[in-house]
Design a protein around this motif. Structure first.
Motif, PDB file in Angstrom:
ATOM      1  N   GLY A   1       0.792  -1.226   0.000  1.00 40.51           N
ATOM      2  CA  GLY A   1       0.000   0.000   0.000  1.00 40.51           C
ATOM      3  C   GLY A   1       0.820   1.270   0.000  1.00 40.51           C
ATOM      4  O   GLY A   1       0.329   2.326   0.428  1.00 40.51           O
ATOM      5  N   TRP A   2       2.058   1.201  -0.455  1.00 40.62           N
ATOM      6  CA  TRP A   2       3.019   2.316  -0.505  1.00 40.62           C
ATOM      7  C   TRP A   2       3.473   2.789   0.877  1.00 40.62           C
ATOM      8  O   TRP A   2       4.235   3.738   0.988  1.00 40.62           O
ATOM      9  N   VAL A   3       3.018   2.123   1.947  1.00 44.56           N
ATOM     10  CA  VAL A   3       3.342   2.601   3.299  1.00 44.56           C
ATOM     11  C   VAL A   3       3.977   1.521   4.175  1.00 44.56           C
ATOM     12  O   VAL A   3       4.335   1.796   5.329  1.00 44.56           O
ATOM     13  N   ARG A   4       4.112   0.309   3.673  1.00 43.59           N
ATOM     14  CA  ARG A   4       4.744  -0.762   4.439  1.00 43.59           C
ATOM     15  C   ARG A   4       5.302  -1.792   3.454  1.00 43.59           C
ATOM     16  O   ARG A   4       5.287  -1.595   2.262  1.00 43.59           O
ATOM     17  N   GLY A   5       5.777  -2.907   4.003  1.00 45.24           N
ATOM     18  CA  GLY A   5       6.416  -3.911   3.159  1.00 45.24           C
ATOM     19  C   GLY A   5       7.877  -3.578   2.948  1.00 45.24           C
ATOM     20  O   GLY A   5       8.352  -2.495   3.332  1.00 45.24           O
ATOM     21  N   ASP A   6       8.607  -4.511   2.370  1.00 49.84           N
ATOM     22  CA  ASP A   6      10.016  -4.238   2.091  1.00 49.84           C
ATOM     23  C   ASP A   6      10.474  -5.017   0.867  1.00 49.84           C
ATOM     24  O   ASP A   6       9.764  -5.880   0.352  1.00 49.84           O
ATOM     25  N   TRP A   7      11.683  -4.703   0.443  1.00 45.16           N
ATOM     26  CA  TRP A   7      12.209  -5.181  -0.832  1.00 45.16           C
ATOM     27  C   TRP A   7      12.396  -6.690  -0.883  1.00 45.16           C
ATOM     28  O   TRP A   7      12.533  -7.253  -1.965  1.00 45.16           O
ATOM     29  N   THR A   8      12.383  -7.364   0.265  1.00 43.01           N
ATOM     30  CA  THR A   8      12.624  -8.815   0.271  1.00 43.01           C
ATOM     31  C   THR A   8      11.406  -9.638  -0.147  1.00 43.01           C
ATOM     32  O   THR A   8      11.525 -10.851  -0.317  1.00 43.01           O
ATOM     33  N   GLN A   9      10.241  -9.022  -0.300  1.00 47.52           N
ATOM     34  CA  GLN A   9       9.024  -9.782  -0.598  1.00 47.52           C
ATOM     35  C   GLN A   9       9.191 -10.719  -1.780  1.00 47.52           C
ATOM     36  O   GLN A   9       8.775 -11.879  -1.730  1.00 47.52           O
ATOM     37  N   PHE A  10       9.799 -10.222  -2.851  1.00 48.57           N
ATOM     38  CA  PHE A  10       9.895 -11.013  -4.078  1.00 48.57           C
ATOM     39  C   PHE A  10      11.232 -11.744  -4.217  1.00 48.57           C
ATOM     40  O   PHE A  10      11.554 -12.215  -5.306  1.00 48.57           O
ATOM     41  N   ARG A  11      11.962 -11.859  -3.130  1.00 47.03           N
ATOM     42  CA  ARG A  11      13.232 -12.568  -3.210  1.00 47.03           C
ATOM     43  C   ARG A  11      13.041 -14.018  -3.672  1.00 47.03           C
ATOM     44  O   ARG A  11      13.839 -14.505  -4.490  1.00 47.03           O
ATOM     45  N   PRO A  12      12.012 -14.764  -3.212  1.00 51.04           N
ATOM     46  CA  PRO A  12      11.840 -16.145  -3.708  1.00 51.04           C
ATOM     47  C   PRO A  12      11.609 -16.207  -5.214  1.00 51.04           C
ATOM     48  O   PRO A  12      12.167 -17.068  -5.908  1.00 51.04           O
ATOM     49  N   GLN A  13      10.759 -15.319  -5.743  1.00 54.36           N
ATOM     50  CA  GLN A  13      10.524 -15.303  -7.187  1.00 54.36           C
ATOM     51  C   GLN A  13      11.796 -14.904  -7.938  1.00 54.36           C
ATOM     52  O   GLN A  13      12.123 -15.486  -8.980  1.00 54.36           O
TER      53      GLN A  13
ATOM     54  N   VAL B   1      16.658  -7.581  -9.987  1.00 54.30           N
ATOM     55  CA  VAL B   1      16.927  -6.432  -9.124  1.00 54.30           C
ATOM     56  C   VAL B   1      15.691  -6.178  -8.282  1.00 54.30           C
ATOM     57  O   VAL B   1      14.572  -6.104  -8.805  1.00 54.30           O
ATOM     58  N   LEU B   2      15.879  -6.058  -6.967  1.00 58.41           N
ATOM     59  CA  LEU B   2      14.789  -5.767  -6.040  1.00 58.41           C
ATOM     60  C   LEU B   2      14.907  -4.312  -5.597  1.00 58.41           C
ATOM     61  O   LEU B   2      15.960  -3.900  -5.090  1.00 58.41           O
ATOM     62  N   VAL B   3      13.839  -3.539  -5.777  1.00 57.77           N
ATOM     63  CA  VAL B   3      13.879  -2.107  -5.481  1.00 57.77           C
ATOM     64  C   VAL B   3      13.422  -1.853  -4.046  1.00 57.77           C
ATOM     65  O   VAL B   3      12.357  -2.313  -3.625  1.00 57.77           O
ATOM     66  N   GLU B   4      14.231  -1.111  -3.316  1.00 61.10           N
ATOM     67  CA  GLU B   4      13.860  -0.627  -1.979  1.00 61.10           C
ATOM     68  C   GLU B   4      13.473   0.838  -2.123  1.00 61.10           C
ATOM     69  O   GLU B   4      14.333   1.698  -2.331  1.00 61.10           O
ATOM     70  N   TYR B   5      12.179   1.105  -2.056  1.00 60.55           N
ATOM     71  CA  TYR B   5      11.695   2.471  -2.221  1.00 60.55           C
ATOM     72  C   TYR B   5      11.125   2.990  -0.904  1.00 60.55           C
ATOM     73  O   TYR B   5      10.861   2.224   0.020  1.00 60.55           O
ATOM     74  N   ARG B   6      10.932   4.287  -0.829  1.00 56.68           N
ATOM     75  CA  ARG B   6      10.390   4.885   0.389  1.00 56.68           C
ATOM     76  C   ARG B   6       8.921   4.501   0.562  1.00 56.68           C
ATOM     77  O   ARG B   6       8.116   4.681  -0.359  1.00 56.68           O
ATOM     78  N   THR B   7       8.579   4.004   1.732  1.00 54.88           N
ATOM     79  CA  THR B   7       7.190   3.643   2.040  1.00 54.88           C
ATOM     80  C   THR B   7       6.525   4.814   2.766  1.00 54.88           C
ATOM     81  O   THR B   7       6.114   4.716   3.925  1.00 54.88           O
TER      82      THR B   7
ATOM     83  N   GLY C   1       4.013   6.718   1.086  1.00 56.22           N
ATOM     84  CA  GLY C   1       2.899   7.077   0.230  1.00 56.22           C
ATOM     85  C   GLY C   1       3.268   7.014  -1.242  1.00 56.22           C
ATOM     86  O   GLY C   1       4.439   6.881  -1.603  1.00 56.22           O
ATOM     87  N   PRO C   2       2.264   7.103  -2.127  1.00 58.63           N
ATOM     88  CA  PRO C   2       2.508   6.913  -3.556  1.00 58.63           C
ATOM     89  C   PRO C   2       3.378   7.991  -4.199  1.00 58.63           C
ATOM     90  O   PRO C   2       4.082   7.720  -5.161  1.00 58.63           O
ATOM     91  N   HIS C   3       3.364   9.212  -3.681  1.00 55.36           N
ATOM     92  CA  HIS C   3       4.179  10.267  -4.297  1.00 55.36           C
ATOM     93  C   HIS C   3       5.662   9.920  -4.193  1.00 55.36           C
ATOM     94  O   HIS C   3       6.387   9.928  -5.205  1.00 55.36           O
ATOM     95  N   ALA C   4       6.116   9.620  -2.994  1.00 55.41           N
ATOM     96  CA  ALA C   4       7.528   9.265  -2.799  1.00 55.41           C
ATOM     97  C   ALA C   4       7.864   7.967  -3.515  1.00 55.41           C
ATOM     98  O   ALA C   4       8.945   7.833  -4.104  1.00 55.41           O
ATOM     99  N   ALA C   5       6.937   7.002  -3.475  1.00 54.21           N
ATOM    100  CA  ALA C   5       7.194   5.709  -4.107  1.00 54.21           C
ATOM    101  C   ALA C   5       7.345   5.837  -5.616  1.00 54.21           C
ATOM    102  O   ALA C   5       8.218   5.200  -6.225  1.00 54.21           O
ATOM    103  N   VAL C   6       6.508   6.649  -6.241  1.00 54.57           N
ATOM    104  CA  VAL C   6       6.619   6.848  -7.694  1.00 54.57           C
ATOM    105  C   VAL C   6       7.908   7.587  -8.033  1.00 54.57           C
ATOM    106  O   VAL C   6       8.596   7.238  -9.011  1.00 54.57           O
ATOM    107  N   ASP C   7       8.262   8.596  -7.251  1.00 53.50           N
ATOM    108  CA  ASP C   7       9.528   9.293  -7.487  1.00 53.50           C
ATOM    109  C   ASP C   7      10.697   8.313  -7.433  1.00 53.50           C
ATOM    110  O   ASP C   7      11.606   8.350  -8.282  1.00 53.50           O
TER     111      ASP C   7
END
Length: 225
Positions: free
Chosen positions: A20-32, A44-50, A52-58
């Motif tokens: 939801g752009w506010v939690r979670g982390d870059w390791t989620q898709f490590r198995p895939q 490549v796994l992206v660690e973005y700022r959680t 909100g969507p503005h920071a996440a899209v940037d």
């Protein structure tokens, strides 16, 4: 924004996690990513700022620019970068192409989405995420559905029909509308599966294996042409 490179190669898959752009982390898709790496795919796994969507899209746009700038180092051929995302990460994977400020030089060759947020102009079940935007116009600017155009790359969507976070009808609508304006979207619905059904757990791996194999087949077929 940080990039976590698990493997190099062509094609190169760039993963965006959900939350939801506010939690979670870059390791989620490590198995895939590990499965794709075993097939010789760059991951490549992206660690973005959680925040909100503005920071996440940037951060998404910055991540794509960095990936393309480092493509030689990552052994990625031109036109063979693929974005992959789930839920809000699916939204970010689409924003890499559809956001009005996305650099056309950094657009992916294909996109793979798992129960993605495709409409940010409302809340469940009609859409997801409207509360993050000050105005309707701003919500539409960040909405993949409202930014569709002919430059959408080949896209695969996988969505569970029992999703209570992002209704699967959002993906149906997106696929239908995209088919009229851009490359056809391949939509696979999974009956009775809930949000995040593709994540592996100690007691549930079937849908992880099924969706990851479908992901690999699509990626290798579309990104390698």
């Amino acid at each position: 924004m940080s990039l976590h490179v698990l493997s190099t190669g062509t094609p190169l898959a760039v993963f965006f996690h959900g939350g939801g752009w506010v939690r979670g982390d870059w390791t989620q898709f490590r198995p895939q990513a590990a499965h794709l790496a075993d097939l010789g795919v760059g991951t490549v796994l992206v660690e973005y700022r959680t925040e909100g969507p503005h920071a996440a899209v940037d951060d998404t746009l910055l991540a794509m620019a960095t990936v393309f700038e480092r493509s030689e180092e990552l052994n990625a051929g031109p036109g063979q970068v693929v974005t992959i995302g789930g839920s809000a990460g699916g939204h970010l994977a689409l924003m890499a192409t559809l956001f009005p400020e996305a650099d056309p030089r950094h657009r992916p060759a294909a996109t793979i989405l798992l129960n993605p947020v495709t409409d940010t102009t409302g809340e469940f079940p009609q859409a997801f995420g409207r509360r993050h935007f000050a105005t309707d116009d701003e919500a539409a600017r960040y909405s993949p559905l409202h930014q569709l155009g002919p430059h959408l790359p080949p896209t695969l969507i996988m969505h569970g029909t029992a999703d209570t976070a992002v209704h699967h009808q959002n993906s149906v609508t997106f696929a239908d509308r995209a088919g009229a304006t851009a490359n056809p979207v391949e939509l696979v619905l999974y009956p009775d599966q809930r949000h995040g059904f593709f994540n592996p757990t100690p007691t549930r791996r079937h849908h992880f294996e099924v969706t990851t194999n479908t992901m690999a087949q699509f990626l290798l077929a579309r990104a390698l042409g």
